[in-house]
Every structure is written in C-alpha cells, then in structure tokens.
Design a protein around this motif. Structure first.
Motif, PDB file in Angstrom:
ATOM      1  N   GLU A   1      -6.738   5.160  -3.163  1.00 46.37           N
ATOM      2  CA  GLU A   1      -6.141   4.154  -4.042  1.00 46.37           C
ATOM      3  C   GLU A   1      -4.693   4.490  -4.393  1.00 46.37           C
ATOM      4  O   GLU A   1      -4.046   3.740  -5.119  1.00 46.37           O
ATOM      5  N   GLU A   2      -4.197   5.615  -3.886  1.00 46.59           N
ATOM      6  CA  GLU A   2      -2.844   6.053  -4.205  1.00 46.59           C
ATOM      7  C   GLU A   2      -1.847   5.587  -3.152  1.00 46.59           C
ATOM      8  O   GLU A   2      -2.207   5.359  -1.994  1.00 46.59           O
ATOM      9  N   PRO A   3      -0.572   5.440  -3.536  1.00 41.56           N
ATOM     10  CA  PRO A   3       0.448   5.022  -2.561  1.00 41.56           C
ATOM     11  C   PRO A   3       0.695   6.095  -1.507  1.00 41.56           C
ATOM     12  O   PRO A   3       0.430   7.280  -1.733  1.00 41.56           O
ATOM     13  N   ASN A   4       1.219   5.668  -0.346  1.00 42.09           N
ATOM     14  CA  ASN A   4       1.512   6.610   0.736  1.00 42.09           C
ATOM     15  C   ASN A   4       2.867   7.281   0.574  1.00 42.09           C
ATOM     16  O   ASN A   4       3.055   8.429   0.981  1.00 42.09           O
ATOM     17  N   ILE A   5       3.831   6.578  -0.007  1.00 43.71           N
ATOM     18  CA  ILE A   5       5.169   7.141  -0.172  1.00 43.71           C
ATOM     19  C   ILE A   5       5.235   7.867  -1.507  1.00 43.71           C
ATOM     20  O   ILE A   5       5.034   7.284  -2.563  1.00 43.71           O
ATOM     21  N   LYS A   6       5.533   9.173  -1.439  1.00 44.01           N
ATOM     22  CA  LYS A   6       5.629  10.000  -2.628  1.00 44.01           C
ATOM     23  C   LYS A   6       6.857  10.885  -2.505  1.00 44.01           C
ATOM     24  O   LYS A   6       7.529  10.926  -1.481  1.00 44.01           O
ATOM     25  N   GLY A   7       7.095  11.664  -3.554  1.00 46.99           N
ATOM     26  CA  GLY A   7       8.252  12.555  -3.523  1.00 46.99           C
ATOM     27  C   GLY A   7       8.175  13.533  -2.380  1.00 46.99           C
ATOM     28  O   GLY A   7       9.148  13.802  -1.693  1.00 46.99           O
TER      29      GLY A   7
ATOM     30  N   LEU B   1       0.826  -1.209   0.000  1.00 44.80           N
ATOM     31  CA  LEU B   1       0.000   0.000   0.000  1.00 44.80           C
ATOM     32  C   LEU B   1       0.859   1.257   0.000  1.00 44.80           C
ATOM     33  O   LEU B   1       0.526   2.251  -0.642  1.00 44.80           O
ATOM     34  N   ASP B   2       1.957   1.235   0.737  1.00 44.38           N
ATOM     35  CA  ASP B   2       2.853   2.393   0.761  1.00 44.38           C
ATOM     36  C   ASP B   2       3.391   2.704  -0.628  1.00 44.38           C
ATOM     37  O   ASP B   2       3.537   3.874  -1.002  1.00 44.38           O
ATOM     38  N   ARG B   3       3.669   1.667  -1.395  1.00 41.64           N
ATOM     39  CA  ARG B   3       4.351   1.849  -2.676  1.00 41.64           C
ATOM     40  C   ARG B   3       3.422   1.785  -3.883  1.00 41.64           C
ATOM     41  O   ARG B   3       3.700   2.415  -4.906  1.00 41.64           O
ATOM     42  N   LYS B   4       2.305   1.034  -3.772  1.00 41.11           N
ATOM     43  CA  LYS B   4       1.421   0.850  -4.929  1.00 41.11           C
ATOM     44  C   LYS B   4       0.009   1.394  -4.713  1.00 41.11           C
ATOM     45  O   LYS B   4      -0.698   1.696  -5.675  1.00 41.11           O
ATOM     46  N   GLY B   5      -0.445   1.464  -3.458  1.00 44.01           N
ATOM     47  CA  GLY B   5      -1.799   1.959  -3.195  1.00 44.01           C
ATOM     48  C   GLY B   5      -2.845   0.857  -3.259  1.00 44.01           C
ATOM     49  O   GLY B   5      -2.619  -0.262  -2.844  1.00 44.01           O
ATOM     50  N   LYS B   6      -4.038   1.193  -3.749  1.00 49.78           N
ATOM     51  CA  LYS B   6      -5.180   0.282  -3.897  1.00 49.78           C
ATOM     52  C   LYS B   6      -5.827  -0.073  -2.551  1.00 49.78           C
ATOM     53  O   LYS B   6      -6.309  -1.192  -2.347  1.00 49.78           O
ATOM     54  N   GLY B   7      -5.902   0.895  -1.632  1.00 49.05           N
ATOM     55  CA  GLY B   7      -6.463   0.640  -0.313  1.00 49.05           C
ATOM     56  C   GLY B   7      -7.931   0.271  -0.342  1.00 49.05           C
ATOM     57  O   GLY B   7      -8.357  -0.684   0.325  1.00 49.05           O
TER      58      GLY B   7
END
Length: 492
Positions: free
Chosen positions: A471-477, A329-335
C-alpha cells in the motif's frame, strides 16, 4: 565500475531519464508487436469458421494452445531460470527469435499453399486424439489440419512471448527500481493494450482488403512486426551492456541464483495470493478478448469490423488509464486496494455482458461496460507487477515472475477451451457463428472476478499484518530493498 551508496552515488545510464525511457520504449515496442500477433485472429472467428472450418471447439483449442508448452512442459519455469542465469540481454533476443519462428508456422498454416500441400494431408491424420476428459492437449480427432498446425505455431510463439514478458518485467525493474517503476510498467502494458486496439480494427480490415477475404493476410503483417520486435530487443541489448559496464552485473551477484532458492518463492503465502490473483484477472480478460468480437456481433447484430470499433475502447481506454494509475501508485501507493476495486469492476462488466446486453441489444451499454472493463484491467499491471519486487529478493526476481506467468498460463490455457466447450454445449445445433448465446460463458468470467475479489481482500489483510509495503508508494527518498529470502522464510 560505479558503486552506489547512500552518501556517494555515481550517476549511471539509468539515472538519465532519456536513457531509461529509451530502454523502456525498446522493450515495450517489442511487446507491442507481440500483442498484435497474439490477438491477430481474435476478430476473425467468423471467417475462420466459414473459410477454414474452425468451429468454436477448434477455435478454443487453438486459442488455448499458446500456453500449452509453458504449462505442461514447464517451459516458463525454465525460462525464468535462464533469465536469472543468463540475464536480460540473452533472454530477450532468444524470446524474440522464438516468437518469430512460431509466428511463421502460424502464418503458413492458414495459407493456400498449406491447404494443398502434403503436410496438410499429414496433419489430417496426425495427433487425432479422443475428445475426452484426459486429453489435455489442444488436439482432437476431427480438428481441421490448419487448426492443428496453427496451434503448433501458436505454442512455439507462446514460449517466446511469455519468456519475453518476464524478461521485460525484469528489465524494467533493472532500469526503474527506486524510480518511476509502476509508471514504467503501466506504460509498457498500456502500449501493449494499444496493440490489441490495432488488432481489433486492423485485422478485419486487412482480411477484407480488396474484397477478397484472406485470414492469412493480417497474420503476415503481424509476423513482420515480430521481426521488428526482435530488432528492438537487439538494440536494447547494446544499451543494457553499456549500463552493466557502469554499474556492474547486478543480475549475477556474489550470492548468485541457485535452483534451491526457489523454495523461498514457493513457501511464501503472500506470493501465492499474488500469483493466484494474476491468473484470475488474466483468465477473465485474455480469453474474453478471444471471444469478445463474436460476442458483440451476436448480441448487437453487427459486423466484425463494427464490433471491432465497439471493442476498440477497451484496449485504448486501458492504455490511457494505466500510466496514470502507475504514476499514482509510484507517488501515493494503495496497490492492494486498487486490486480490490479492479475485481469489483470486472464482476459488474461481465454480468452486464451476460444479462443486460442480450436483453437490450444496446450499443451504448456495450461501450459503457467495455470502458469499465478497461479501467479494471488497467488496475492490474499498474498495481500487481510492481508489487513483486517488494516480495522477492532481486536474484530470484526472474524466477518469481516466471512462476507467476506459469500459473497465469494455466488459466490462459484452460479457459479459452473451457469457454469454447461451454459455448458449444449451451448452443446445441447452432451452426451460424452470429447466433451464439454467450450468457453462460460471461457468467463463468464473472465468477473469476468474484474469486479475485476474495483474494484481493485477503492480500490487503496480509499486507496490513506483515507490512510488505504493497500500500506504500514506490518512489521514496531511498529505494527500499526487496524482502529477502530470509524474511520470506520467517513469514512461515
């Protein structure tokens, strides 16, 4: 005092991996011990009935009592306000202290000293309320004195453990926002699941130790672990204080929390869907844990300890899978998608317990269903809890978690008693705790999964429309800001 900007960022303690993961170990360790205590009596339902006279109704009332004060005295709401006003350090130590006090009361209620005391005589004549529809308390006429006092202790413990739950969630956000937050929350819940695994094997072992069965013995051990958890919270407080010296008090900003701000939480449709999803998931899991060992004993014809070995794969499997899902979820999302799959698995598992297991008596099928249930439960903490900071402004986060936990506690209060009543009603005249038919109770749990599935689909549709980022990942720039109260108000 460190000031963080997009171009000039001063490293703080939470930017050091060893420090933030150490903070997580301290927080998760305390919750690990609390989960051990929460379910320490779950594998001992047979012994409680044989030795203390707790029939399914008394046991169900005790199991539901943990959340009574949180639900009907609104303690969890007050706990959220305390958390937002006083911060993580104060609330963590307070919650650990309350858990220990409640644990001691619960322990004393099941000792031989209590059974022969004047307090036991007093409890026999105390709070003997009619067993009727308007009696929402855990107490009723004819309830054993030990069950009454145990319920009181479990109420106090429940105030502490639910306060600890929202505090730990807030603490994890504080240390991990913009980093491995879903992984951290998943790891914390995974360790808690290991606590359940320890209980289902360790509690019967301690109760039967030396050939002299004692239900108070495992409670005594669990109570001492609560003391270790309190010490963990105290050590964490020192780390948290050092962090705030570096980054400032992020829990009390120029625009501090006000009780009137709660309107932004209560007016959000998507927040209510998340909260209801939470209560449905957890009502189909935690109350189930209270009856799972006895259900396996009845359907498989095995001892409590052997049933513990079968059920062991549920918390252990969930513990193994939750961090993996959190990292995904951190890297790909889809929660939101994961929540839907979790509901589907839950439905399949409980229907298997309702119809397939009684017909076959197959241990292999029991293992398979419990493994799937563990996967289902892993999807919840990994995807649900990290979604809340995406929906709520930071200064409201403690109260937001408190409201969700409060709604969750309504289900956790009601369903152990509902299942106990259903079990008694569908097994008239059955006095042997190893001969109960669990078909209807399991159908009730499956129904909760169906409702969760409907809400999961609705949540995904709302996210697609309003772009909450579920649905978005948690880790971003760059860590994104949480949706502000103004955005939630605009949603309406």
């Amino acid at each position: 005092m460190g000031i963080e900007t997009a171009t000039n960022r001063i490293e703080s303690l939470k930017d050091k991996a060893w420090a933030r993961w150490t903070a997580l170990v301290l927080l998760a360790g305390a919750m690990f011990f609390s989960y051990i205590f929460m379910d320490v009596l779950s594998p001992l339902q047979q012994y409680l009935q044989d030795q203390a006279g707790w029939d399914p109704q008394a046991y169900g009332r005790f199991a539901g009592s943990e959340t009574f004060l949180n639900v009907f005295v609104f303690f969890l709401i007050f706990a959220g306000i305390i958390l937002d006003k006083m911060g993580v350090r104060f609330t963590a130590i307070l919650s650990g202290s309350v858990m220990f006090v409640g644990g001691f009361i619960n322990y004393y209620a099941l000792t031989d000293s209590f059974q022969t005391s004047s307090l036991a005589t007093f409890m026999d004549h105390f709070i003997n309320l009619p067993d009727t529809w308007w009696n929402i308390t855990p107490f009723y006429a004819g309830m054993p004195a030990s069950a009454k006092l145990s319920a009181i202790g479990f109420m106090v413990f429940g105030c502490g453990v639910e306060m600890a739950g929202i505090t730990v969630s807030r603490g994890i956000v504080k240390w991990f926002q913009g980093k491995e937050m879903a992984l951290a929350m998943g790891a914390e819940m995974a360790l808690a699941r290991v606590g359940v695994a320890v209980v289902v094997l360790g509690s019967p072992f301690l109760a039967e130790l030396g050939g002299n069965i004692s239900v108070s013995r495992p409670i005594a051990v669990a109570m001492l672990l609560l003391l270790v958890g309190l010490i963990s919270f105290i050590v964490y407080a020192f780390m948290d204080k050092k962090l705030e010296k570096e980054i400032g008090n992020t829990e009390e900003k120029d625009d501090p929390f006000k009780v009137s701000d709660l309107k932004y939480i209560f007016s959000s449709k998507v927040f209510w869907i998340v909260a209801l999803l939470c209560v449905l998931y957890y009502s189909a899991i935690f109350p189930f844990q209270k009856y799972a060992i006895n259900m396996l004993q009845c359907n498989l014809g095995i001892s409590a300890q052997d049933a513990g070995f079968v059920f062991f794969v549920f918390p252990l499997g969930a513990a193994a899978i939750t961090p993996v899902l959190g990292n995904f979820l951190d890297r790909k999302g889809k929660g939101a998608t994961m929540l839907i799959f979790g509901a589907l698995l839950m439905i399949v598992c409980h229907l298997t317990f309702a119809f397939v297991l009684p017909a076959t008596g197959s241990t292999l099928i029991a293992y398979g269903a419990i493994i799937l249930l563990g996967i289902s439960f892993s999807l919840v903490p990994a995807s649900l809890w990290p979604s809340v900071p995406k929906l709520v402004d930071g200064k409201l986060l403690g109260s937001a978690y408190a409201v969700i936990f409060w709604i969750q506690n309504i289900g956790l209060y009601a369903f152990p008693m509902i299942i106990g009543a259903v079990l008694a009603a569908t097994n008239p005249g059955i006095e042997n705790p190893l001969e109960y038919n669990y078909t209807i109770p399991m159908v009730v749990f499956a129904g909760l999964g169906v409702l969760a599935l409907v809400l999961g689909i609705a949540l995904k549709a709302l996210d697609a429309k309003h772009h909450y980022g579920l649905e978005e990942p948690n880790i971003k720039g760059e860590a994104e800001e949480a949706i502000t109260p103004e955005v939630l108000e605009a949603e309406m």
